[in-house]
Design a protein around this motif. Structure first.
Motif, mmCIF file in Angstrom:
data_model
loop_
_atom_site.group_PDB
_atom_site.id
_atom_site.type_symbol
_atom_site.label_atom_id
_atom_site.label_comp_id
_atom_site.label_asym_id
_atom_site.label_seq_id
_atom_site.Cartn_x
_atom_site.Cartn_y
_atom_site.Cartn_z
ATOM 1 N N LEU A 1 0.817 -1.204 0.000
ATOM 2 C CA LEU A 1 0.000 0.000 0.000
ATOM 3 C C LEU A 1 0.856 1.262 0.000
ATOM 4 C CD1 LEU A 1 -2.798 -1.055 2.493
ATOM 5 C CD2 LEU A 1 -2.856 -1.032 0.015
ATOM 6 N N LEU B 1 -1.761 -8.319 -7.055
ATOM 7 C CA LEU B 1 -2.925 -8.842 -6.322
ATOM 8 C C LEU B 1 -3.304 -10.165 -6.950
ATOM 9 C CD1 LEU B 1 -5.398 -5.840 -6.105
ATOM 10 C CD2 LEU B 1 -3.987 -6.768 -4.287
ATOM 11 N N PHE C 1 -7.254 -14.370 -0.775
ATOM 12 C CA PHE C 1 -6.916 -13.070 -1.336
ATOM 13 C C PHE C 1 -5.454 -12.800 -0.983
ATOM 14 C CE2 PHE C 1 -6.415 -8.486 -0.714
ATOM 15 C CZ PHE C 1 -6.739 -8.048 -1.989
ATOM 16 N N PHE D 1 -4.839 -14.198 2.959
ATOM 17 C CA PHE D 1 -5.702 -14.900 3.910
ATOM 18 C C PHE D 1 -6.965 -15.335 3.162
ATOM 19 C CE2 PHE D 1 -5.857 -10.330 4.111
ATOM 20 C CZ PHE D 1 -7.150 -10.085 3.680
ATOM 21 N N ASP E 1 -16.289 -22.422 28.370
ATOM 22 C CA ASP E 1 -16.745 -22.514 26.980
ATOM 23 C C ASP E 1 -17.227 -21.173 26.439
ATOM 24 O OD1 ASP E 1 -16.066 -25.022 26.495
ATOM 25 O OD2 ASP E 1 -18.112 -25.859 26.444
ATOM 26 N N ARG F 1 -14.399 -18.980 25.672
ATOM 27 C CA ARG F 1 -13.743 -19.466 24.465
ATOM 28 C C ARG F 1 -14.521 -19.038 23.214
ATOM 29 N NH1 ARG F 1 -10.193 -23.703 24.350
ATOM 30 N NH2 ARG F 1 -10.968 -24.526 26.305
ATOM 31 N N HIS F 2 -15.860 -19.181 23.293
ATOM 32 C CA HIS F 2 -16.702 -18.778 22.154
ATOM 33 C C HIS F 2 -16.564 -17.289 21.874
ATOM 34 C CE1 HIS F 2 -18.550 -22.451 21.029
ATOM 35 N NE2 HIS F 2 -18.958 -22.712 22.273
ATOM 36 N N LEU G 1 -13.260 -16.665 20.264
ATOM 37 C CA LEU G 1 -13.316 -17.111 18.862
ATOM 38 C C LEU G 1 -14.060 -16.100 17.999
ATOM 39 C CD1 LEU G 1 -14.073 -20.934 18.898
ATOM 40 C CD2 LEU G 1 -12.296 -19.789 17.598
ATOM 41 N N THR H 1 -11.961 -13.001 17.528
ATOM 42 C CA THR H 1 -10.861 -13.261 16.590
ATOM 43 C C THR H 1 -11.393 -13.249 15.166
ATOM 44 O OG1 THR H 1 -9.954 -14.697 18.262
ATOM 45 C CG2 THR H 1 -8.978 -14.874 16.078
ATOM 46 N N PHE H 2 -12.509 -13.902 14.986
ATOM 47 C CA PHE H 2 -13.074 -14.001 13.648
ATOM 48 C C PHE H 2 -13.529 -12.636 13.133
ATOM 49 C CE2 PHE H 2 -13.350 -17.384 10.883
ATOM 50 C CZ PHE H 2 -14.404 -17.190 10.008
ATOM 51 N N ARG I 1 -10.590 -10.657 12.172
ATOM 52 C CA ARG I 1 -10.038 -11.141 10.908
ATOM 53 C C ARG I 1 -10.852 -10.613 9.722
ATOM 54 N NH1 ARG I 1 -9.237 -17.474 10.263
ATOM 55 N NH2 ARG I 1 -11.150 -17.381 9.078
ATOM 56 N N PHE J 1 -10.122 -6.943 9.255
ATOM 57 C CA PHE J 1 -8.813 -6.757 8.636
ATOM 58 C C PHE J 1 -8.905 -7.053 7.135
ATOM 59 C CE2 PHE J 1 -4.835 -8.880 7.284
ATOM 60 C CZ PHE J 1 -3.996 -7.780 7.355
ATOM 61 N N SER J 2 -9.621 -8.153 6.800
ATOM 62 C CA SER J 2 -9.783 -8.543 5.396
ATOM 63 C C SER J 2 -10.461 -7.427 4.623
ATOM 64 C CB SER J 2 -10.633 -9.800 5.268
ATOM 65 O OG SER J 2 -10.172 -10.765 6.152
ATOM 66 N N ALA K 1 -8.276 -4.314 4.212
ATOM 67 C CA ALA K 1 -7.212 -4.539 3.229
ATOM 68 C C ALA K 1 -7.783 -4.534 1.816
ATOM 69 C CB ALA K 1 -6.522 -5.859 3.515
ATOM 70 N N LEU K 2 -8.928 -5.207 1.642
ATOM 71 C CA LEU K 2 -9.565 -5.260 0.324
ATOM 72 C C LEU K 2 -9.917 -3.868 -0.168
ATOM 73 C CD1 LEU K 2 -12.033 -8.268 0.430
ATOM 74 C CD2 LEU K 2 -10.444 -7.769 -1.384
ATOM 75 N N SER L 1 -8.703 -0.945 0.798
ATOM 76 C CA SER L 1 -7.531 -0.098 0.546
ATOM 77 C C SER L 1 -6.935 -0.419 -0.813
ATOM 78 C CB SER L 1 -6.442 -0.339 1.595
ATOM 79 O OG SER L 1 -7.018 -0.433 2.846
ATOM 80 N N VAL L 2 -6.759 -1.716 -1.048
ATOM 81 C CA VAL L 2 -6.120 -2.118 -2.296
ATOM 82 C C VAL L 2 -7.008 -1.786 -3.484
ATOM 83 C CG1 VAL L 2 -5.215 -4.071 -3.584
ATOM 84 C CG2 VAL L 2 -4.733 -3.867 -1.174
#
Lengths: 375, 192
Positions: free
Chosen positions: A33, A289, A326, A350, B3, B6-7, B10, B13-14, B17, B20-21, B24-25, B27-28
């Motif tokens: 970037l 990409l 991607f 990822f 539990d 933990r859930h 999880l 985290t998801f 993620r 972040f995905s 990133a998508l 921006s690019v």
């Protein structure tokens, strides 16, 4: 207990490894970037031979002598391009790949370890796959390039059983691949090429990986084995498009497996479709990409030495899946000097979609780097 | 860890993620879709024609015509594959004469030029063109298979990622043009 404490430390090290990997991946993304805006500001007038006209630019080569023109390449090798080679060129390459897996999926649904442990006595908690691949390519003609690739793998899978954590480990040579790439349409100078890939993989990777944990030796699960154990047919089709600054393409890759290996099973077929675009900011740097889709099937048959009831990874019907990754990359090329024609690329990404015949470990991120030298 | 915890972990985290995905998508995508797309239209063939344009300029130095006017004209017959590649030649001085680039509507206009580049769009009527130029002192240059064998003088060919050319010396002699040995040395020689 001392052994298990050691294994737990190893697990923690693996988790640290993953965190470092995520940091590395973020660095690649940031680099892409950060460097990408440079091209939009690339001055057309930077080249003194450029004559703008009607929004287009051209290079005045009239200063070159007849001999210089005679020896001038239409396609100048730069950071984009590659893939196949001109006649009699040899290329040596090294590729590194690292994949981090964690969090279970069944279909597209998240599944907790606790849920898995209701059905199996043990469950995986994370996995890393590290691959080092050496490759050699040779082009007998402009249209034909032959290549051989030998991957060396290291796989670690963290497990939990009755509250105890341990790590399974396998490492060694994987299956040797031999491929022929034949350009059926277009050429480098036309800017479009269609290439047929025909290849075979040979069962040089072990399918008999075992571990000894707490004095008990057992055969490792299917994802921990290093090879397929079968001779696999690997056809594919590649489309490459190139302009002065852009390179784009799409490729299908398949692994078609037949018969049964020495352990009485065969891995599922694999189908892969990938599409990419790269932009040469300079002669030596291009961000890229890529979107990569992959479908792989379940194991056919079963290895009698792998107990499918101990963990999900040992169940032949819980191996298949579908995933779309991607990936962002940076590509470097050395146009001059002692390392002329050396290429380097780093790519990380990822999954943006994952559907597993699980419960199976899902992919968190993956990174790869490559170095090639042609002469 | 319970539990429920933990859930929750999880799920967080998801969610992180996914976020972040998405970031990133986006921006690019922003960077790539604001890119100057003319670059993609500027195909590799433009470099091929930059080289061919420079060759045309060089040919003038290595070919002698029986007579010259005040200018030396290069005419392009048929659809112009050069794009902007010929523009730098316009107005240059070769052999003490100003170079002029012309786009020709018909082969009749070709009589006024020293060099005619016959585009591959004219491949169906090459014989007709050669016939019309039989008495003209014109260096015919093409890029069509069989152009030089068919009676053209110089034909560009592609060889190992390089632009090379073939010369029909006999056709040049018939036209009254004198091609230097230096040019002939680099060419692949063909006969009608």
């Amino acid at each position: 207990m001392k052994y298990l404490r050691g294994q737990r430390r190893k697990s923690q090290r693996n988790q640290e490894y993953r965190r470092n990997g995520i940091a590395a991946l973020s660095c690649v993304a940031t680099l892409v970037l950060f460097l990408t805006p440079a091209y939009s500001a690339e001055p057309q007038s930077a080249n003194p031979d450029t004559t703008p006209r009607g929004g287009e630019s051209t290079h005045d080569l009239t200063g070159l002598s007849l001999e210089e023109l005679y020896n001038l390449d239409v396609i100048q090798l730069n950071v984009i391009g590659g893939h196949t080679h001109p006649a009699h060129e040899i290329m040596f390459g090294y590729q590194f790949m690292f994949m981090d897996m964690g969090d279970h999926l069944s279909g597209t649904r998240d599944v907790s370890e606790a849920e898995i442990l209701k059905h199996f006595p043990s469950a995986s908690t994370g996995m890393t796959v590290e691959e080092h691949m050496v490759e050699v390519m040779y082009a007998p003609t402009n249209k034909l390039t032959v290549m051989a690739m030998l991957p060396i793998k290291r796989i670690d899978m963290d497990m939990v059983m009755d509250g105890f954590h341990f790590t399974e480990h396998s490492a060694g040579v994987s299956d040797l691949q031999v491929l022929a790439l034949y350009t059926v349409l277009g050429s480098v100078t036309k800017g479009h090429r269609l290439i047929i890939n025909l290849g075979m993989s040979f069962p040089t990777g072990s399918i008999d990986e075992k571990n000894t944990i707490l004095g008990e030796t057992f055969k490792l699960e299917y994802p921990m084995q290093l090879g397929s154990g079968t001779y696999d047919f690997r056809p594919g089709l590649t489309y490459l498009g190139e302009s002065k600054k852009w390179a784009w393409g799409a490729e299908t890759r398949t692994a078609l497996r037949f018969g049964r290996n020495g352990s009485g099973y065969r891995l599922g077929n694999e189908y892969e479709l990938t599409g990419w675009v790269g932009y040469a900011v300079t002669d030596w740097f291009a961000p890229s990409l890529r979107v990569n889709g992959r479908i792989w099937g379940n194991v056919h048959g079963a290895d009698p030495d792998i107990d499918p009831t101990v963990d999900a990874e040992g169940d032949p019907d819980r191996q298949g899946g579908r995933r779309v990754d991607f990936l962002m990359g940076v590509n470097f090329f050395v146009p001059n000097g002692i390392f002329k024609r050396t290429r380097m690329n780093i790519e990380g990404g990822f999954p943006i979609y994952e559907d597993l015949d699980g419960p199976q470990l899902s992919t968190r991120w993956l990174i790869s780097a490559g170095l090639t030298y042609s002469f | 860890m319970r539990d429920a915890d933990r859930h929750l972990l999880l799920a967080r985290t998801f969610a992180a993620r996914r976020l972040f995905s998405l970031a990133a998508l986006l921006s690019v995508a922003c960077f790539y879709f604001q890119a100057p797309h003319q670059a993609s239209a500027q195909s590799l063939s433009s470099r091929e024609y930059e080289i061919k344009a420079a060759y045309l300029y060089n040919f003038i130095k290595y070919v002698d015509w029986p007579s010259y006017g005040d200018t030396i004209s290069i005419g392009v017959l048929g659809s112009d594959p050069f794009g902007p590649a010929l523009a730098p030649l316009n107005g240059k001085t070769v052999k003490g004469r100003r170079l002029v680039i012309k786009h020709l509507d018909s082969v009749r206009d070709a009589q006024q030029c020293q060099i005619i580049f016959v585009s591959s769009s004219e491949r169906q009527r090459l014989q007709e063109i050669f016939e019309s130029l039989r008495s003209a002192r014109v260096l015919t240059v093409g890029e069509t298979q069989g152009f030089a064998d068919g009676g053209g003088i110089i034909n560009f060919i592609e060889e190992n990622n390089k632009v090379r050319f073939e010369i029909n010396a006999e056709a040049a002699r018939r036209t009254g043009l004198n091609i230097s040995s230096e040019l002939l040395k680099l060419a692949r020689l063909v006969k009608s």
